[in-house]
Design an enzyme around this catalytic site. Structure first.
Site, short mmCIF file in Angstrom:
data_model
loop_
_atom_site.label_atom_id
_atom_site.label_comp_id
_atom_site.label_asym_id
_atom_site.label_seq_id
_atom_site.Cartn_x
_atom_site.Cartn_y
_atom_site.Cartn_z
N LYS A 53 0.84 -1.21 0.00
CA LYS A 53 0.00 0.00 0.00
C LYS A 53 0.87 1.25 0.00
CE LYS A 53 -3.85 -2.39 2.18
NZ LYS A 53 -4.58 -2.77 3.40
N GLN A 97 -4.29 -1.44 9.72
CA GLN A 97 -4.35 -2.76 9.10
C GLN A 97 -4.98 -3.78 10.06
OE1 GLN A 97 -3.37 -3.43 5.88
NE2 GLN A 97 -4.17 -5.50 6.17
N ASP A 120 -10.63 3.45 4.34
CA ASP A 120 -11.08 2.06 4.21
C ASP A 120 -12.61 1.98 4.12
OD1 ASP A 120 -9.15 0.10 3.96
OD2 ASP A 120 -8.70 0.02 6.10
#
Ligand code: NDP
Length: 288
Positions: A53, A97, A120
């Site tokens: 990422k 994460q 997200d």
């Protein structure tokens, strides 16, 4: 029949190029979209994901910071770090994460991220906005799947879509996006009776269970579009999806491979969400 392979690597590259062009336009105004990625603990798969990422951000001209903390980081310390990032003007997106170590309440963590930096799309406000048809951030994986269907010119209006897997991060938001596009959606879970009955009636099947090879060719209607979200490692160390690729490819109209399908799209859509968060942050507060 042998299904077309939907190339996530190529489509993701096109999207990343577009992000890079838009980021360059923002840079002319002195703005660099910034993403903070937080990893707690040493999970090997998570380490690979966060590195990918961050690398993708840098390549597209976005600013990114990777913050890695030991597995015994306290919840309070993590929440306090997020609160600092929430007010950092150089950071437009914050990603924690998952999964987090067991002593940390991931719901609490997600709710602490400012909704306008929740790239997200997992914050309860963003889940609510998605459900009511006015999304701010679409969760990256289902958003990437929608882009793949769009690139294949799949007709969604009136289509029968079956989603296998009902998680908050993939299955449920996937259902919302397909439903909003006019599909008739069924979400299956581990308690579903006769899963194959459902999948055999579907024009579009999206599988996100974490169970390698669980959807097989005999469960698919000839010509259906099959999207495999799963990322699993087989006994011999190879990456594989939740779909039995060999048998499904013989029946499907189109299929996504693993690797090279949904995975790269997830990262591309994270870049899109971060860029758009930065673009929105420049607007007057009344029009955000
Ligand atoms: P979760 O474990 O959170 O959810 C799995 C879902 O699958 C649950 O709803 C579960 O049902 C359902 N399920 C499990 N077994 C069956 C079964 N036999 N039949 C029907 N449904 C079943 O997983 P995630 O959604 O987080 O991830 C799913 C997969 O997608 C994983 O392989 C993950 O690695 C991958 N993934 C890939 C991404 C990418 O970028 N490509 C991004 C995110 C995830 P129940 O609700 O009843 O427990």
């Amino acid at each position: 029949m042998t299904g077309r392979v939907i190339d996530g690597v190529r489509l993701a590259a096109t999207i990343r190029e577009d992000v890079a062009a838009r980021a360059a336009a923002l840079a002319k105004k002195g703005i660099k979209p910034g993403l903070a990625v937080i990893l707690v603990g040493q999970d090997p798969a998570s380490q690979v994901y966060v590195r990918n990422k961050v690398a993708a951000c840098e390549k597209a001209g976005l600013h990114s910071v990777l913050e890695q903390y030991p597995a015994d980081m306290t919840q309070d310390a993590l929440l306090s770090r997020i609160e600092t990032l929430n007010v950092d003007p150089h950071i437009h997106g914050i990603l924690v994460q998952l999964p987090l170590p067991k002593h940390i309440d991931s719901h609490r963590v997600i709710e602490t991220i400012a909704a306008q930096k929740d790239v997200d799309g997992f914050h309860i406000s963003n889940a609510g906005l998605l459900m009511t048809g006015t999304p701010l951030f679409r969760p990256c994986t289902p958003y990437g799947v929608m882009k793949m269907l769009e690139s294949e010119q799949v007709v969604l209006r009136g289509a029968v879509a079956v989603i296998v897997g009902a998680s908050n991060i993939v299955g449920k938001p996937m259902a919302m996006l397909l439903q909003a596009a006019g599909a008739t959606v069924t979400i299956c879970n581990s308690k579903t009776r006769d899963l194959a009955w459902h999948t055999r009636h579907a024009d579009i099947v999206v599988v996100a269970t974490g169970k390698p090879g669980m959807v097989t060719g005999d469960m698919i209607k000839p010509g259906a579009i099959v999207i495999d979200v799963g990322i699993n490692r087989s006994a011999d160390g190879k990456l594989c999806g939740d779909v039995d690729y060999a048998s499904v490819k013989e029946v499907a109209g189109a299929i996504t491979p693993v690797p090279g399908g949904v995975g790269p799209m997830t990262i591309a859509m994270l870049l899109v969400n971060t860029l758009e968060a930065a673009e929105r942050a420049q607007l007057p507060s009344t029009s955000r």
